[in-house]
Design a protein around this motif. Structure first.
Motif, PDB file in Angstrom:
ATOM      1  N   ASN A 217      25.489  27.446  40.835  1.00  0.00           N
ATOM      2  CA  ASN A 217      25.672  27.876  39.176  1.00  0.00           C
ATOM      3  C   ASN A 217      25.121  29.265  39.009  1.00  0.00           C
ATOM      4  O   ASN A 217      25.703  30.197  38.268  1.00  0.00           O
ATOM      5  N   LEU A 218      23.865  29.512  39.460  1.00  0.00           N
ATOM      6  CA  LEU A 218      23.088  30.643  39.113  1.00  0.00           C
ATOM      7  C   LEU A 218      23.723  31.793  40.172  1.00  0.00           C
ATOM      8  O   LEU A 218      23.890  32.901  39.649  1.00  0.00           O
ATOM      9  N   ASN A 219      24.411  31.326  41.201  1.00  0.00           N
ATOM     10  CA  ASN A 219      25.275  32.384  41.944  1.00  0.00           C
ATOM     11  C   ASN A 219      26.317  32.807  41.073  1.00  0.00           C
ATOM     12  O   ASN A 219      26.768  33.929  41.378  1.00  0.00           O
ATOM     13  N   ALA A 220      27.125  31.846  40.593  1.00  0.00           N
ATOM     14  CA  ALA A 220      28.324  32.206  39.951  1.00  0.00           C
ATOM     15  C   ALA A 220      27.841  33.099  38.593  1.00  0.00           C
ATOM     16  O   ALA A 220      28.528  33.935  38.228  1.00  0.00           O
ATOM     17  N   LEU A 221      26.815  32.742  38.116  1.00  0.00           N
ATOM     18  CA  LEU A 221      26.317  33.630  36.780  1.00  0.00           C
ATOM     19  C   LEU A 221      26.045  34.915  37.474  1.00  0.00           C
ATOM     20  O   LEU A 221      26.280  35.985  36.416  1.00  0.00           O
ATOM     21  N   ALA A 222      25.611  35.443  38.676  1.00  0.00           N
ATOM     22  CA  ALA A 222      25.807  36.853  39.249  1.00  0.00           C
ATOM     23  C   ALA A 222      26.874  37.634  38.711  1.00  0.00           C
ATOM     24  O   ALA A 222      26.898  38.800  38.657  1.00  0.00           O
ATOM     25  N   LEU A 223      28.160  36.678  38.774  1.00  0.00           N
ATOM     26  CA  LEU A 223      29.180  37.517  38.595  1.00  0.00           C
ATOM     27  C   LEU A 223      29.557  37.819  37.015  1.00  0.00           C
ATOM     28  O   LEU A 223      30.631  38.223  36.765  1.00  0.00           O
ATOM     29  N   GLY A 224      28.422  37.473  36.286  1.00  0.00           N
ATOM     30  CA  GLY A 224      28.833  37.535  34.915  1.00  0.00           C
ATOM     31  C   GLY A 224      29.197  36.117  34.187  1.00  0.00           C
ATOM     32  O   GLY A 224      29.931  35.214  34.931  1.00  0.00           O
ATOM     33  N   GLU A 225      28.895  35.963  32.779  1.00  0.00           N
ATOM     34  CA  GLU A 225      28.935  34.648  32.395  1.00  0.00           C
ATOM     35  C   GLU A 225      30.540  34.142  32.285  1.00  0.00           C
ATOM     36  O   GLU A 225      31.042  33.116  32.507  1.00  0.00           O
TER      37      GLU A 225
ATOM     38  N   MET B  85      39.210  40.330  36.299  1.00  0.00           N
ATOM     39  CA  MET B  85      39.080  41.289  35.220  1.00  0.00           C
ATOM     40  C   MET B  85      38.989  42.501  35.675  1.00  0.00           C
ATOM     41  O   MET B  85      38.877  42.714  36.976  1.00  0.00           O
ATOM     42  N   GLN B  86      38.879  43.555  35.014  1.00  0.00           N
ATOM     43  CA  GLN B  86      38.917  44.893  35.339  1.00  0.00           C
ATOM     44  C   GLN B  86      37.814  45.332  36.197  1.00  0.00           C
ATOM     45  O   GLN B  86      38.129  46.200  37.142  1.00  0.00           O
ATOM     46  N   PHE B  87      36.477  45.101  35.519  1.00  0.00           N
ATOM     47  CA  PHE B  87      35.351  45.511  36.174  1.00  0.00           C
ATOM     48  C   PHE B  87      34.669  44.198  36.709  1.00  0.00           C
ATOM     49  O   PHE B  87      33.765  43.689  35.933  1.00  0.00           O
ATOM     50  N   GLU B  88      34.939  43.867  38.089  1.00  0.00           N
ATOM     51  CA  GLU B  88      34.185  42.757  38.502  1.00  0.00           C
ATOM     52  C   GLU B  88      32.771  43.172  38.972  1.00  0.00           C
ATOM     53  O   GLU B  88      32.527  44.233  39.301  1.00  0.00           O
ATOM     54  N   GLN B  89      31.846  42.245  38.669  1.00  0.00           N
ATOM     55  CA  GLN B  89      30.441  42.394  39.085  1.00  0.00           C
ATOM     56  C   GLN B  89      29.882  41.569  40.040  1.00  0.00           C
ATOM     57  O   GLN B  89      30.322  40.372  39.989  1.00  0.00           O
ATOM     58  N   ALA B  90      29.079  41.816  40.891  1.00  0.00           N
ATOM     59  CA  ALA B  90      28.234  40.968  41.835  1.00  0.00           C
ATOM     60  C   ALA B  90      27.112  41.055  42.289  1.00  0.00           C
ATOM     61  O   ALA B  90      26.607  40.818  43.373  1.00  0.00           O
ATOM     62  N   ALA B  91      26.316  41.783  41.441  1.00  0.00           N
ATOM     63  CA  ALA B  91      24.979  42.113  41.669  1.00  0.00           C
ATOM     64  C   ALA B  91      24.742  42.576  43.070  1.00  0.00           C
ATOM     65  O   ALA B  91      25.075  43.338  43.432  1.00  0.00           O
ATOM     66  N   LEU B 137      29.478  44.504  54.125  1.00  0.00           N
ATOM     67  CA  LEU B 137      29.037  45.430  53.238  1.00  0.00           C
ATOM     68  C   LEU B 137      28.542  44.977  51.774  1.00  0.00           C
ATOM     69  O   LEU B 137      29.269  43.846  51.216  1.00  0.00           O
ATOM     70  N   PRO B 138      27.796  45.389  50.983  1.00  0.00           N
ATOM     71  CA  PRO B 138      27.299  45.015  49.648  1.00  0.00           C
ATOM     72  C   PRO B 138      28.330  45.195  48.702  1.00  0.00           C
ATOM     73  O   PRO B 138      29.138  46.417  49.075  1.00  0.00           O
ATOM     74  N   PHE B 139      28.675  44.363  47.989  1.00  0.00           N
ATOM     75  CA  PHE B 139      29.792  44.543  46.808  1.00  0.00           C
ATOM     76  C   PHE B 139      29.651  45.816  46.271  1.00  0.00           C
ATOM     77  O   PHE B 139      30.854  46.483  45.842  1.00  0.00           O
TER      78      PHE B 139
END
Lengths: 335, 272
Positions: A217-225, B85-91, B137-139
Motif C-alpha cells: 500500500n505504501l508503494n501504491a501511495l507513491a503514485l498519489g492517493e 490521469m493526465q499527470f501520473e507520478q511515481a516518486a 530508467l527512472p519514471f
C-alpha cells in the motif's frame, strides 16, 4: 533467482552483519575496555564478575534500547515520508517528537507515573505524538493539497510551541520534577527500567510487522492517493493504521530516550540511495539501518569526550542537519 | 448492439454540494471508444474522476456490467477498470516498478513478491506500448510522451475491460499523439477493451472514436452524443464553444473535421 531479490538479500545480510558487528563493538568499548574476543566467554562462563555486570547490566540493555529506538525512528521516518510523499518529513521535523516530549513532561509534572506506573511515560508519549500527527494532517488537508512547505513549517512551529511549553512546565515545576525533566530531555539511551525497555522493544517489533503488512500500500501511495485507490488500496484505512503506527513508534522512543533528531531523515534517505524506493525492502532496511546508525552514534557520544558523555542527539543532530540541507539542495523538493 | 460495459444513468456530479454536471446519460459498449468533449472548465475531468470512483456521485448511477460501481469492492473494481490521469507520478520508481504497480490488484493477501506471471505481463505490455527499452530508467526521467505510454502499460497490466483516460494527448507532439491514439485503437480491436477518453482535440476525437459525448458548460449536461457525423456539426460546435468554425471532411476517412479561420479584431483607435 531474480536479480532484485538477490540484491535485497545481500543488503539484508550486510545490515544484519553490521548490526552484530557494531553491537559487539559497543559491548567492548567503554570506560573499562573488554576485549571483543572475551565477550562471549564472560557472558557464558564468568557470572558474578565485574565485567559480567558491565556487559549484561549496563551495556547490553543500552544496545537493546539503541536498536529499538533507532529502528523505530528510522521506520517512523520511512512511513511518514511515504504517506506525505515528502523526503524531508520525519518525526522531528513534523513536530511529532516535540508533541511526545510534551506529553512525557506533563506526566512527570502531574506525577502520573506514580499513579499508573512506568507505563505512563510511553502512553503519554504516544498520545502526544498522535495528537501532533492528527493536527499536521488536518492542517495539510485544510490547505488543499499536501503542500510540502506548509507541512514542514507547521511541524517546525509545533516543535517550537511544544518546547516552549516544556520550558513553561520546567519553570513552574518542583525542583525534583525539574531534575527529572532536565535529565530526561538531555536524551540518553541509558535506561535502567526493564519494563520500559521491554515496552519499547515490543513496540518496535510490532511497528515493523504492521509496516511490512502495508508495504504494498505504501508503494501504491507513491503514485498519489487517487491512483492508489484506483489500484484497489483502501487509502483511508491504510493511512489511519500507519499514522497510529508512526505515532506509537515515535512516542515510545521519545518516552525512553528523549528527543533524538533526524534519525528518521538520514536513515531512509541513505537506504533509498542504496536499495531504491520499494517499500518492501525500504521498511525493513530502514529499521535495521536505524539500529546500526544509532548504536554507532551512541558509541561516538560515549567515547568522544570520555570519561564524560555527550547526549546522543548532539551527534544525530549535526549529521542530520547537514543531510537535510544536502537533500534540500540536491533533490527537486519544491519548497 | 454489443454488450454494454459502462452505463451512466442520470448521473449528477460535483464537489462539496456545488453541482457541476446534471443528468448525464451515456453508455459504452464492449470494445467501444467513447470520447468526452467540451470546453475548458465544463467538468470533463470531474466526470471521468467520478466514473473512476475518486468522487462520489451526487445522484444517479454508474453501472459497470449492470452492477453499481459503488457496491463493487475496490480491489475487484481495480481488476475491471483502469485509470490513467493526465499527470501520473511515481516518486523514485523505475518504469518497471511503476508498471508492476498495476499488478497490485492481483496480489493475494500475504503475498510479498510478484509472480513470474506478473513479470511476464509487465514485459508483454511494455512491448505492446513500445517502451520495453525504458524498463530500467527512472519514471521521472522519461519524456512526457513516454510517460503517457508507460502509464497506459501500467493500466493494461490491470487486465481491465474498461480503460479511462484523461487527456492522454495534450502537451504531446503529433507523433506521440498519433502513437497513443493508434495504440488505443489497437486495444479496442485486439483486446476488446472499452475506452472512455477525455479529449480536447475535436479532429482527433472525430477520427478515432466510435461515439462522441459533447458536454456543454452552460446547460451543465450532455449537449449531443452519437457518431462523429451526428455530433460534429457546425451548429453544435458553434453553440458549445461560442466560436465560428468551418466544417470539412477528412479526405480519406470522410469523417467530419473542424477548422478555424482567422478573424481580425477591430481596435478602436480613438480609445486608449
Amino acid at each position: 533467482m531474480d536479480k532484485k531479490i538477490r540484491q535485497w538479500l545481500i543488503v539484508l545480510i550486510l545490515l544484519v552483519v553490521s548490526l552484530i558487528l557494531v553491537s559487539f563493538l559497543a559491548l567492548a568499548i567503554g570506560s573499562s575496555q573488554i576485549p571483543i574476543t572475551d565477550i562471549i566467554d564472560i557472558v557464558l562462563n564468568q557470572k558474578g564478575t565485574a565485567s559480567y555486570h558491565i556487559l549484561t547490566g549496563v551495556r547490553l540493555p543500552r544496545i537493546i534500547v539503541a536498536i529499538a529506538v533507532g529502528g523505530s525512528l528510522g521506520l517512523a521516518g520511512t512511513l511518514l515520508q511515504g504517506m506525505f510523499r515528502n523526503p524531508l518529513v520525519e518525526p522531528y521535523t513534523l513536530g511529532i517528537s516535540g508533541g511526545a516530549s510534551l506529553g512525557v513532561c506533563l506526566t512527570i509534572v502531574f506525577g502520573l507515573h506514580a499513579k499508573i506506573g512506568v507505563v505512563a511515560y510511553p502512553l503519554s508519549g504516544f498520545m502526544g505524538a498522535g495528537l501532533v500527527i492528527f493536527v499536521v494532517y488536518v492542517l495539510s488537508l485544510e490547505s488543499g493539497a499536501l503542500k510540502p512547505n506548509t507541512m514542514l513549517l507547521t511541524g517546525v512551529m509545533i516543535s517550537f510551541v511544544s518546547s516552549s511549553l516544556v520550558m513553561l512546565l520546567m519553570a513552574v515545576s518542583k525542583s525534583d520534577d525539574l531534575h527529572n525533566i532536565v535529565f530526561w530531555i538531555m536524551g540518553s539511551l541509558d535506561e535502567p527500567d526493564l519494563t520500559l525497555i521491554t515496552i519499547v522493544s515490543v513496540g518496535a517489533v510490532l511497528g515493523l510487522i504492521i509496516s511490512l503488512f502495508h508495504c504494498h500500500n505504501l508503494n501504491a501511495l507513491a503514485l498519489g492517493e487517487e491512483q492508489a485507490a484506483f489500484l484497489g488500496v483502501n487509502t483511508t484505512r491504510t493511512k489511519k493504521i500507519l499514522f497510529i503506527t508512526a505515532s506509537m513508534l515515535t512516542g515510545l522512543s521519545v518516552s525512553v530516550a528523549g528527543i533524538i533528531m533526524f534519525v528518521g531523515l538520514i536513515v531512509p534517505h541513505f537506504m533509498r540511495m542504496v536499495i531504491g524506493a520499494d517499500y518492501r525492502i525500504l521498511v525493513i532496511s530502514s529499521f535495521l539501518g536505524g539500529a546500526v546508525f544509532l548504536i554507532l552514534c551512541d558509541l561516538f557520544a560515549r567515547i568522544i569526550i570520555s570519561p564524560l558523555e555527550l547526549p546522543v542527539g548532539v551527534i544525530t543532530g549535526i549529521i542530520g542537519g547537514i543531510v537535510f540541507i544536502y537533500v534540500l539542495g540536491k533533490k527537486q523538493v519544491r519548497l | 448492439m454489443s454488450e454494454t460495459i459502462l452505463e451512466l444513468n442520470g448521473l449528477c456530479i460535483g464537489y462539496n454540494r456545488a453541482k457541476i454536471l446534471n443528468n448525464i446519460n451515456f453508455n459504452a459498449g464492449r470494445a467501444e471508444i467513447v470520447s468526452i468533449l467540451g470546453p475548458n472548465g465544463s467538468g470533463k475531468t470531474t466526470l471521468l474522476k467520478t466514473i473512476a470512483g475518486a468522487i462520489d456521485p451526487m445522484g444517479g448511477k454508474i453501472l459497470l456490467q449492470d452492477r453499481n460501481t459503488q457496491d463493487i469492492p475496490l480491489k475487484d473494481l481495480s481488476r475491471k477498470m483502469a485509470v490513467v490521469m493526465q499527470f501520473e507520478q511515481a516518486a523514485h520508481m523505475t518504469v518497471e516498478e511503476y508498471v508492476m504497480m498495476g499488478r497490485l490488484p492481483f496480489f493475494k493477501s500475504f503475498q510479498f513478491f510478484e509472480t513470474q506471471k506478473d513479470r511476464d505481463m509487465v514485459d508483454k505490455y511494455l512491448e505492446l506500448t513500445d517502451t520495453l527499452g525504458l524498463k530500467d530508467l527512472p519514471f521521472n526521467q522519461i519524456s512526457g510522451g513516454e510517460r503517457q505510454l508507460v502509464s497506459i502499460a501500467r493500466a493494461l497490466v490491470q487486465e481491465p475491460m474498461l480503460l479511462l483516460l484523461d487527456e492522454p494527448t495534450s502537451h504531446l507532439d503529433i507523433g506521440h499523439q498519433k502513437q497513443i491514439l493508434d495504440l488505443i485503437h489497437t486495444l479496442k480491436e485486439h483486446l476488446n477493451i472499452s475506452v472512455v477518453i477525455v479529449l480536447h482535440d475535436l479532429n482527433l476525437a472525430s477520427e478515432y472514436s466510435d461515439t462522441l459525448v459533447m458536454i456543454d458548460a452552460e446547460s451543465r449536461t450532455v449537449f449531443a452524443q452519437g457518431t462523429s457525423e451526428k455530433v460534429m456539426t457546425k451548429e453544435i460546435i458553434q453553440q458549445v464553444y461560442h466560436t465560428d468554425v468551418l466544417m470539412m471532411k477528412h479526405p480519406i476517412t470522410d469523417r467530419p473535421a473542424v477548422f478555424l479561420s482567422r478573424q481580425k479584431k477591430r481596435i478602436d483607435k480613438n480609445q486608449g
